[in-house]
Design an enzyme around this catalytic site. Structure first.
Site, PDB file in Angstrom:
ATOM      1  N   TYR A  31     -27.501   4.171 -21.506  1.00 27.80           N
ATOM      2  CA  TYR A  31     -26.344   3.289 -21.369  1.00 27.80           C
ATOM      3  C   TYR A  31     -25.565   3.283 -22.676  1.00 27.80           C
ATOM      4  O   TYR A  31     -26.101   3.580 -23.741  1.00 27.80           O
ATOM      5  CB  TYR A  31     -26.764   1.873 -20.959  1.00 27.80           C
ATOM      6  CG  TYR A  31     -27.704   1.200 -21.923  1.00 27.80           C
ATOM      7  CD1 TYR A  31     -27.217   0.362 -22.925  1.00 27.80           C
ATOM      8  CD2 TYR A  31     -29.078   1.404 -21.832  1.00 27.80           C
ATOM      9  CE1 TYR A  31     -28.073  -0.253 -23.809  1.00 27.80           C
ATOM     10  CE2 TYR A  31     -29.946   0.794 -22.721  1.00 27.80           C
ATOM     11  CZ  TYR A  31     -29.442  -0.033 -23.707  1.00 27.80           C
ATOM     12  OH  TYR A  31     -30.297  -0.630 -24.590  1.00 27.80           O
ATOM     13  N   SER A  45     -30.381   3.523 -26.118  1.00 31.16           N
ATOM     14  CA  SER A  45     -28.962   3.505 -25.765  1.00 31.16           C
ATOM     15  C   SER A  45     -28.274   4.671 -26.434  1.00 31.16           C
ATOM     16  O   SER A  45     -28.910   5.501 -27.081  1.00 31.16           O
ATOM     17  CB  SER A  45     -28.285   2.207 -26.223  1.00 31.16           C
ATOM     18  OG  SER A  45     -28.400   2.092 -27.626  1.00 31.16           O
TER      19      SER A  45
END
Length: 128
Positions: free
Chosen positions: A58, A25
């Protein structure tokens, strides 16, 4: 018809952490997330200004007010501490929203990853 449009951009953020063994991430200071209209788990594209790398991951929340930009998991291999990156997200926008004045959220930050300004468009590029 829908168009794939730039929705959010954090421009010239400095990478503060690279955590190879953290779950993948990109942790982003919560102040920057909110200013750019990004939410947790939203897909983001990251473009490394220093080395030209471009990749997707993300967003997750980083500590508010910290200036954190932490590339985690395999993304940690795509940058070094201090590299400048552009973080962007895109959205499908229908013609009616565009005609009603829909605009992206562009956030410009300083050397400490603090907000120094906002815009809702990229200026016309001129040959001078």
């Amino acid at each position: 018809m829908q168009r794939h449009m730039l929705k959010s951009k954090i421009h010239r953020a400095a990478v503060t952490h690279c955590e190879l063994h953290y779950e993948g991430s990109c942790a982003i200071d919560e102040d920057l997330l909110e200013a750019a209209g990004l939410i947790e788990n939203e897909r983001i594209d990251i473009w490394n200004i220093n080395n030209g790398e471009r990749f997707s991951t993300y967003a997750i929340k980083g500590e508010r007010g910290s200036g954190m930009i932490s590339l985690n998991g395999s993304a940690a291999r795509r940058a070094q501490l201090g590299d400048l990156v552009i973080i962007a997200a895109f959205a499908m926008v229908d013609e009616a929203e565009l005609q009603a004045g829909w605009k992206p959220k562009l956030v410009f930050i300083d050397e400490g990853n603090k907000i120094k300004g906002h815009r809702d468009h990229v200026p016309t590029q001129n040959w001078t």
